[in-house]
Design an enzyme around this catalytic site. Structure first.
Site, PDB file in Angstrom:
ATOM      1  N   ASN A  53      44.320  49.771  44.730  1.00  0.00           N
ATOM      2  CA  ASN A  53      45.448  48.819  44.509  1.00  0.00           C
ATOM      3  C   ASN A  53      46.551  48.781  45.718  1.00  0.00           C
ATOM      4  OD1 ASN A  53      44.451  47.720  42.074  1.00  0.00           O
ATOM      5  ND2 ASN A  53      45.181  49.425  40.773  1.00  0.00           N
ATOM      6  N   ASN A 103      50.986  50.561  44.174  1.00  0.00           N
ATOM      7  CA  ASN A 103      50.436  49.062  43.619  1.00  0.00           C
ATOM      8  C   ASN A 103      51.488  47.929  44.487  1.00  0.00           C
ATOM      9  OD1 ASN A 103      48.747  50.431  42.186  1.00  0.00           O
ATOM     10  ND2 ASN A 103      49.522  49.370  40.509  1.00  0.00           N
ATOM     11  N   HIS A 143      46.243  60.753  44.504  1.00  0.00           N
ATOM     12  CA  HIS A 143      46.463  59.407  44.956  1.00  0.00           C
ATOM     13  C   HIS A 143      47.725  59.655  46.110  1.00  0.00           C
ATOM     14  CE1 HIS A 143      45.267  55.292  44.127  1.00  0.00           C
ATOM     15  NE2 HIS A 143      46.304  55.038  43.228  1.00  0.00           N
ATOM     16  N   TYR A 152      55.820  52.763  44.838  1.00  0.00           N
ATOM     17  CA  TYR A 152      54.770  52.939  44.038  1.00  0.00           C
ATOM     18  C   TYR A 152      53.541  52.223  44.712  1.00  0.00           C
ATOM     19  CZ  TYR A 152      57.963  55.586  40.994  1.00  0.00           C
ATOM     20  OH  TYR A 152      58.561  56.616  40.382  1.00  0.00           O
ATOM     21  N   TYR A 201      54.157  63.282  41.381  1.00  0.00           N
ATOM     22  CA  TYR A 201      52.970  62.835  41.796  1.00  0.00           C
ATOM     23  C   TYR A 201      52.800  63.489  43.257  1.00  0.00           C
ATOM     24  CZ  TYR A 201      53.744  58.729  38.838  1.00  0.00           C
ATOM     25  OH  TYR A 201      53.954  58.120  37.781  1.00  0.00           O
TER      26      TYR A 201
END
Length: 189
Positions: free
Chosen positions: A115, A69, A20, A67, A15
């Site tokens: 989120n 969320n 994001h 993470y 990631y």
């Protein structure tokens, strides 16, 4: 008195360069400029500390490792530990509704469908905290939002975000020195 600067993102090499993770990219740029290593483990994340300004105010730089969320868990733990009020927490994150590299600061507001921010609002019990959004643009035709935000930037968007980082770092510095309203007036693009 202390302040907390939080970069939202997802952990791991998969990631690292994704849209994001724009919040982490900005936090890393700020940390590099000020010689801070964000490598202490705690609060379900990685953090580093520095002293800011004439009064040597403590500033904590936090990357939740939960993470996206579940980011709020990490933020709330750090805020409780250091007794930091929501108004003294600046959350850095990506925004689909801004063109790549555009910046937008707000003193408070909704999650806007993000989120990670929803989680921070839920865990802090308020939406009354400052935030700095970094534009990543809307998905190209044929892309689902989740696939878009978890994909690396294309070359043009990567260049736009990289070019915006120095100004975004200045916006964080302005928040620390002069407060969110001054930062909004000077750095909203």
């Amino acid at each position: 008195m202390a302040k907390l600067i939080v970069g939202l993102g997802n952990p791991g090499p998969r990631y690292a360069a994704t849209r994001h993770n724009a919040g982490w990219m900005l936090l890393d740029a700020f940390a590099r400029k000020h010689g801070v290593a964000i490598e202490q483990r705690g609060f379900e994340g990685l953090y580093g500390e520095l002293r800011w300004g004439a009064e040597a105010e403590k500033v904590i730089l936090l990357k939740p490792l939960t993470y996206m969320n579940l980011s709020g868990r990490s933020v709330a733990q750090a805020a409780r530990f250091y007794r930091i009020a929501p108004a003294d927490i600046l959350v850095l994150f990506d925004d689909l509704d801004l063109e790549p590299g555009r910046l937008r600061l707000r003193a408070k507001g909704s999650a806007g469908g993000h989120n990670g921010v929803k989680s921070v609002i839920a865990e802090l019990g308020t939406a009354e905290f400052p935030r700095l959004r970094i534009g990543i643009g809307r998905p190209a035709p044929g892309w689902e939002v989740i696939d878009w935000v978890l994909a690396p930037f294309g070359p043009d968007d990567a260049a736009a975000v990289a070019a915006a980082l120095p100004r975004a770092v200045e916006a964080v510095e302005c928040f620390l020195t002069e407060g969110i309203l001054a930062a909004m007036n000077r750095y909203n693009t």
